[in-house]
Design a protein around this motif. Sequence first.
Motif, PDB file in Angstrom:
ATOM      1  N   LEU A   4     -12.849   9.436  -0.065  1.00 45.86           N
ATOM      2  CA  LEU A   4     -11.497   9.783   0.345  1.00 45.86           C
ATOM      3  C   LEU A   4     -10.739  10.382  -0.832  1.00 45.86           C
ATOM      4  CD1 LEU A   4     -10.643   6.490   2.275  1.00 45.86           C
ATOM      5  CD2 LEU A   4     -11.417   8.644   3.263  1.00 45.86           C
ATOM      6  N   GLU A   6      -6.871  11.768  -1.714  1.00 50.01           N
ATOM      7  CA  GLU A   6      -5.477  11.970  -1.337  1.00 50.01           C
ATOM      8  C   GLU A   6      -4.884  13.135  -2.116  1.00 50.01           C
ATOM      9  OE1 GLU A   6      -5.981   7.354  -1.515  1.00 50.01           O
ATOM     10  OE2 GLU A   6      -6.573   9.113  -2.694  1.00 50.01           O
ATOM     11  N   CYS A  22      -5.150  13.063   3.292  1.00 47.40           N
ATOM     12  CA  CYS A  22      -6.305  12.289   2.844  1.00 47.40           C
ATOM     13  C   CYS A  22      -7.534  12.912   3.493  1.00 47.40           C
ATOM     14  CB  CYS A  22      -6.161  10.833   3.243  1.00 47.40           C
ATOM     15  SG  CYS A  22      -7.638   9.836   2.972  1.00 47.40           S
ATOM     16  N   ALA A  24     -11.516  13.192   4.068  1.00 47.35           N
ATOM     17  CA  ALA A  24     -12.674  12.294   4.054  1.00 47.35           C
ATOM     18  C   ALA A  24     -13.972  13.073   4.113  1.00 47.35           C
ATOM     19  CB  ALA A  24     -12.601  11.335   5.226  1.00 47.35           C
ATOM     20  N   PHE A  29     -16.091  10.423  10.302  1.00 44.59           N
ATOM     21  CA  PHE A  29     -14.676  10.110  10.113  1.00 44.59           C
ATOM     22  C   PHE A  29     -14.063   9.555  11.380  1.00 44.59           C
ATOM     23  CE2 PHE A  29     -10.547  10.449   8.357  1.00 44.59           C
ATOM     24  CZ  PHE A  29      -9.718  11.057   9.282  1.00 44.59           C
ATOM     25  N   MET A  34      -7.707   4.574  10.260  1.00 43.23           N
ATOM     26  CA  MET A  34      -7.269   4.911   8.896  1.00 43.23           C
ATOM     27  C   MET A  34      -5.936   4.256   8.608  1.00 43.23           C
ATOM     28  SD  MET A  34      -9.669   6.813   7.727  1.00 43.23           S
ATOM     29  CE  MET A  34      -8.874   7.421   6.238  1.00 43.23           C
ATOM     30  N   ARG A  72      -3.691  12.338  12.449  1.00 38.00           N
ATOM     31  CA  ARG A  72      -5.032  12.676  11.974  1.00 38.00           C
ATOM     32  C   ARG A  72      -5.560  13.893  12.712  1.00 38.00           C
ATOM     33  NH1 ARG A  72      -8.596   7.600  12.714  1.00 38.00           N
ATOM     34  NH2 ARG A  72     -10.296   8.990  12.043  1.00 38.00           N
ATOM     35  N   ASN A  77     -11.423  16.155   9.413  1.00 31.14           N
ATOM     36  CA  ASN A  77     -11.700  14.917   8.666  1.00 31.14           C
ATOM     37  C   ASN A  77     -10.529  14.550   7.750  1.00 31.14           C
ATOM     38  OD1 ASN A  77     -14.163  14.863   9.891  1.00 31.14           O
ATOM     39  ND2 ASN A  77     -15.377  15.004   8.031  1.00 31.14           N
ATOM     40  N   THR A  78      -9.322  14.641   8.281  1.00 30.25           N
ATOM     41  CA  THR A  78      -8.134  14.444   7.460  1.00 30.25           C
ATOM     42  C   THR A  78      -7.114  13.582   8.195  1.00 30.25           C
ATOM     43  OG1 THR A  78      -8.479  16.583   6.372  1.00 30.25           O
ATOM     44  CG2 THR A  78      -6.297  15.599   6.174  1.00 30.25           C
ATOM     45  N   CYS A  96      -5.004   6.003   0.807  1.00 31.20           N
ATOM     46  CA  CYS A  96      -5.542   5.952   2.158  1.00 31.20           C
ATOM     47  C   CYS A  96      -6.823   5.128   2.137  1.00 31.20           C
ATOM     48  CB  CYS A  96      -5.807   7.336   2.724  1.00 31.20           C
ATOM     49  SG  CYS A  96      -7.075   8.292   1.874  1.00 31.20           S
ATOM     50  N   THR A  98     -10.174   3.363   4.905  1.00 26.38           N
ATOM     51  CA  THR A  98     -10.841   3.343   6.210  1.00 26.38           C
ATOM     52  C   THR A  98     -10.987   1.913   6.712  1.00 26.38           C
ATOM     53  OG1 THR A  98     -13.066   3.120   5.249  1.00 26.38           O
ATOM     54  CG2 THR A  98     -12.231   5.346   5.552  1.00 26.38           C
ATOM     55  N   GLY A 116      -9.222   5.686  -1.318  1.00 29.51           N
ATOM     56  CA  GLY A 116      -9.083   6.844  -2.182  1.00 29.51           C
ATOM     57  C   GLY A 116      -8.554   6.429  -3.543  1.00 29.51           C
TER      58      GLY A 116
END
Length: 125
Positions: A4, A6, A22, A24, A29, A34, A72, A77-78, A96, A98, A116
């Motif tokens: 991750l 940021e 963020c 990933a 993902f 998140m 998201r 993937n953000t 951030c 998971t 992250g």
Amino acid sequence: QVQLVESGGGLVQAGGSLRLSCAASGRSFSSYAMGWFRQAPGKEREFVAAINWSGGMTDYAVSVKGRFTISRDNAKNTVYLQMNSLKPEDTAVYYCATHYPGSHLARSGTEYDYWGQGTQVTVSS
């Protein structure tokens, strides 16, 4: 493994806005919920916001509700954190993280797996 990263932090005046991102990489993902957390100097890490795998469920700390929005984009993937009406007390390093399963929202940092490196947000008065 999930990595991750940021970005989007910076210095802003009170009342201003910032959008954190963020990004990933690694395992799927969209299977993760998140979360965003923050830690100010001398204070414990605190929950800010969380979002489930689809984006259909969100949760916010009382201190940011109505000012911050988590969202998201699974195609990118953000995960994002839009921060409006910023206050000096929002100053912190924002992280951030998971959480699995993606259907569940969690507020405790101990329930999050990958983190992250953080991005600094400073709000001047």
